[in-house]
Design an enzyme around this catalytic site. Structure first.
Site, mmCIF file in Angstrom:
data_model
loop_
_atom_site.group_PDB
_atom_site.id
_atom_site.type_symbol
_atom_site.label_atom_id
_atom_site.label_comp_id
_atom_site.label_asym_id
_atom_site.label_seq_id
_atom_site.Cartn_x
_atom_site.Cartn_y
_atom_site.Cartn_z
ATOM 1 N N HIS A 133 0.840 -1.199 0.000
ATOM 2 C CA HIS A 133 0.000 0.000 0.000
ATOM 3 C C HIS A 133 0.880 1.256 0.000
ATOM 4 O O HIS A 133 0.666 2.176 -0.801
ATOM 5 C CB HIS A 133 -0.906 -0.039 1.236
ATOM 6 C CG HIS A 133 -1.750 1.167 1.433
ATOM 7 N ND1 HIS A 133 -3.073 1.199 1.098
ATOM 8 C CD2 HIS A 133 -1.465 2.387 1.947
ATOM 9 C CE1 HIS A 133 -3.573 2.396 1.388
ATOM 10 N NE2 HIS A 133 -2.612 3.141 1.912
ATOM 11 N N GLU A 134 1.865 1.306 0.883
ATOM 12 C CA GLU A 134 2.703 2.496 1.003
ATOM 13 C C GLU A 134 3.675 2.635 -0.170
ATOM 14 O O GLU A 134 3.930 3.745 -0.645
ATOM 15 C CB GLU A 134 3.447 2.507 2.336
ATOM 16 C CG GLU A 134 2.566 2.443 3.571
ATOM 17 C CD GLU A 134 1.511 3.549 3.705
ATOM 18 O OE1 GLU A 134 1.504 4.516 2.909
ATOM 19 O OE2 GLU A 134 0.684 3.447 4.621
#
Length: 165
Positions: A133-134
């Site tokens: 996600h990051e």
């Protein structure tokens, strides 16, 4: 330590690719602390440079409280499994909105620490989800673009109602 303002979606900087960090100095360490404090205040469990308008490849995760802080400089996914897993995701840049996202279940990545030392790591489960996600955010892929257009449109309508209400 400074709590920074978090960019809100649809700020265009959230869709931009970041640049690699080349200076491993006190300014980088201070940015990492600011990210950590900003993430805690949000509150959140992960944050990147772009979330505060710093277009650098820096990720801070804190999945299990303050003692679990992990900092990744210039992270790159080098392998991902064909097996997938689903997990509910959201963003400090789109508070109050979440949806289930499907991603590879396991990954390998390389990264540097705040001193510029190289590391390699394998991740699965929740850590793998958060890292993907990051790192997507660092690559200019805001998490809602991992959803179908229908789900994304529905989330956007809900987010607009929440912001105007």
């Amino acid at each position: 330590m400074t709590i920074r303002s978090i960019l809100r979606y649809p700020d265009p900087r959230l869709r931009q690719q970041t640049v690699a960090i080349t200076q491993f100095d006190a300014a980088l360490a201070a940015l990492a602390v600011d990210l950590q404090e900003t993430m805690r205040a949000a509150p959140g469990i992960g944050i990147t440079g772009p979330h505060i308008g710093a277009m650098q490849r820096l990720v801070v995760l804190e999945l299990e409280g303050p003692a679990s802080t992990r900092i990744y400089v210039n992270p790159i996914i080098t392998w991902q499994s064909t097996e997938t897993a689903r997990h509910v995701e959201g963003s400090v840049s789109m508070p109050g909105i979440s949806e289930e996202v499907e991603r590879p279940a396991r990954i390998h990545l390389t990264y540097q620490d705040l001193n510029g030392q190289n590391h390699a790591e394998e991740a699965d489960g929740f850590l793998a989800v958060c890292l993907q996600h990051e790192i997507d955010q660092l690559d200019g892929v805001f998490w809602i673009f991992r959803l179908s257009r229908l789900k994304r449109d529905r989330l956007m309508k809900r987010f607009e109602r929440q912001r105007s209400g």
